[in-house]
Design a protein around this motif. Structure first.
Motif, PDB file in Angstrom:
ATOM      1  N   GLN A  18       0.845  -1.202   0.000  1.00 25.18           N
ATOM      2  CA  GLN A  18       0.000   0.000   0.000  1.00 25.18           C
ATOM      3  C   GLN A  18       0.876   1.246   0.000  1.00 25.18           C
ATOM      4  N   ALA A  63       5.779   5.498   4.189  1.00 25.39           N
ATOM      5  CA  ALA A  63       6.184   5.563   5.594  1.00 25.39           C
ATOM      6  C   ALA A  63       7.451   4.722   5.801  1.00 25.39           C
ATOM      7  N   GLY A  64       7.493   3.550   5.161  1.00 24.94           N
ATOM      8  CA  GLY A  64       8.659   2.673   5.277  1.00 24.94           C
ATOM      9  C   GLY A  64       9.911   3.267   4.643  1.00 24.94           C
ATOM     10  N   ALA A  70      -4.387   9.779   6.597  1.00 27.58           N
ATOM     11  CA  ALA A  70      -5.461   9.656   7.590  1.00 27.58           C
ATOM     12  C   ALA A  70      -6.686  10.467   7.187  1.00 27.58           C
ATOM     13  N   ASP A  81       0.656   4.167   1.486  1.00 32.15           N
ATOM     14  CA  ASP A  81       1.023   4.796   2.768  1.00 32.15           C
ATOM     15  C   ASP A  81       2.106   4.002   3.475  1.00 32.15           C
ATOM     16  N   ALA A  82       2.018   2.663   3.390  1.00 32.69           N
ATOM     17  CA  ALA A  82       3.034   1.814   4.039  1.00 32.69           C
ATOM     18  C   ALA A  82       4.384   1.968   3.343  1.00 32.69           C
ATOM     19  N   LEU A 115       1.587  10.999   6.748  1.00 32.45           N
ATOM     20  CA  LEU A 115       0.649  10.235   7.582  1.00 32.45           C
ATOM     21  C   LEU A 115      -0.671  10.975   7.732  1.00 32.45           C
ATOM     22  N   ALA A 148      11.199   5.965   6.892  1.00 29.65           N
ATOM     23  CA  ALA A 148      11.877   5.360   8.048  1.00 29.65           C
ATOM     24  C   ALA A 148      13.252   4.833   7.652  1.00 29.65           C
TER      25      ALA A 148
END
Lengths: 161, 161
Positions: free
Chosen positions: A92, A98-99, A160, A94-95, A156, A102
């Motif tokens: 996905q 975000a990953g 959301a 967003d994942a 994020l 990070a």
């Protein structure tokens, strides 16, 4: 490797960072390719910054009269391997974003701690010109990390919303 | 590993940190043994903190109803390998202490970036109790890193005196 003195350790860690930055330079295009929009631009900008940082390190090696090669940075090996796993596995958007952020921040933090140490050692060893270049790299890494933190928050929040 | 969503990534990174903290717990005694004085005490104190942090992570796993095992943290593998090389190779006391502090700070920075990310994701995913525990770990890592920076400055100044 012979790390008898602080001078030896200083050269060893400079070589470790020279190798780390080259590994990061090689890894950034794949990270950028799996990103879009602002994150992609941030990763591309960081590629240019990484090239400048390698040039700064090479000026330090010239000042010291030592060769830059000879150390493989095992820490960045592991950090980049985690990043590649995220790119391969996160489905996905967003994942994945975000990953990727990070993973990029783990790279920045490794570089922040190493440049912080190298700056302190250069100062201690009476090498102010080397210290200045290492501090420039340190500040660039701090700025990149802050940019990624800011981007993570906005990414994020957007997901959301 | 299946990291489709941010929830999956959150669990994956929690497991990564659980493994990292256990590796750090196993590595700290050898680091402490090769140190003396204040640095030795700082490393021993951080062993106790690491145990608390593992307990905090295990409370988060309980809240989520998932098992903590299953991920090997390759990043900390590499960071700890660099630390072991310094212990093995650094002969003079100032080099060994400076190298140990640098190795410990690389561990802290990895943990800072990961707990920072995990705190942000826990907040985003609507898990305030997990976020609180992760923030407690994050703040402890920041404090440990500041303590090491302070100790590095005093160690180098002592050697220079």
């Amino acid at each position: 490797m012979a790390l008898k003195s602080l001078d030896d350790l200083f050269v060893h860690f400079l070589r470790d960072m020279h190798n780390a930055e080259q590994q990061v330079l090689a890894a950034l295009p794949a990270m950028s390719d799996s990103a879009a929009g602002e994150l992609r631009k941030t990763l591309d900008d960081h590629r240019d910054e990484t090239e400048q940082q390698i040039a700064n390190l090479e000026r330090v090696f010239e000042m010291l009269g030592v060769e830059p090669d000879g150390v493989n940075c095992t820490a960045i090996d592991g950090i980049l391997a985690e990043g590649r796993a995220i790119i391969a596995e996160a489905e996905q958007r967003d994942a994945r974003e975000a990953g990727l952020i990070a993973a990029a921040q783990a790279i920045e933090h490794y570089e922040i701690t190493r440049y912080g140490t190298l700056f302190a050692w250069a100062t201690e060893l009476g090498k102010p010109e080397a210290a200045k270049l290492l501090r420039a790299n340190l500040e660039q890494e701090y700025a990149a990390d802050r940019k990624l933190t800011d981007l993570a928050g906005r990414t994020l929040n957007r997901e959301a919303a």
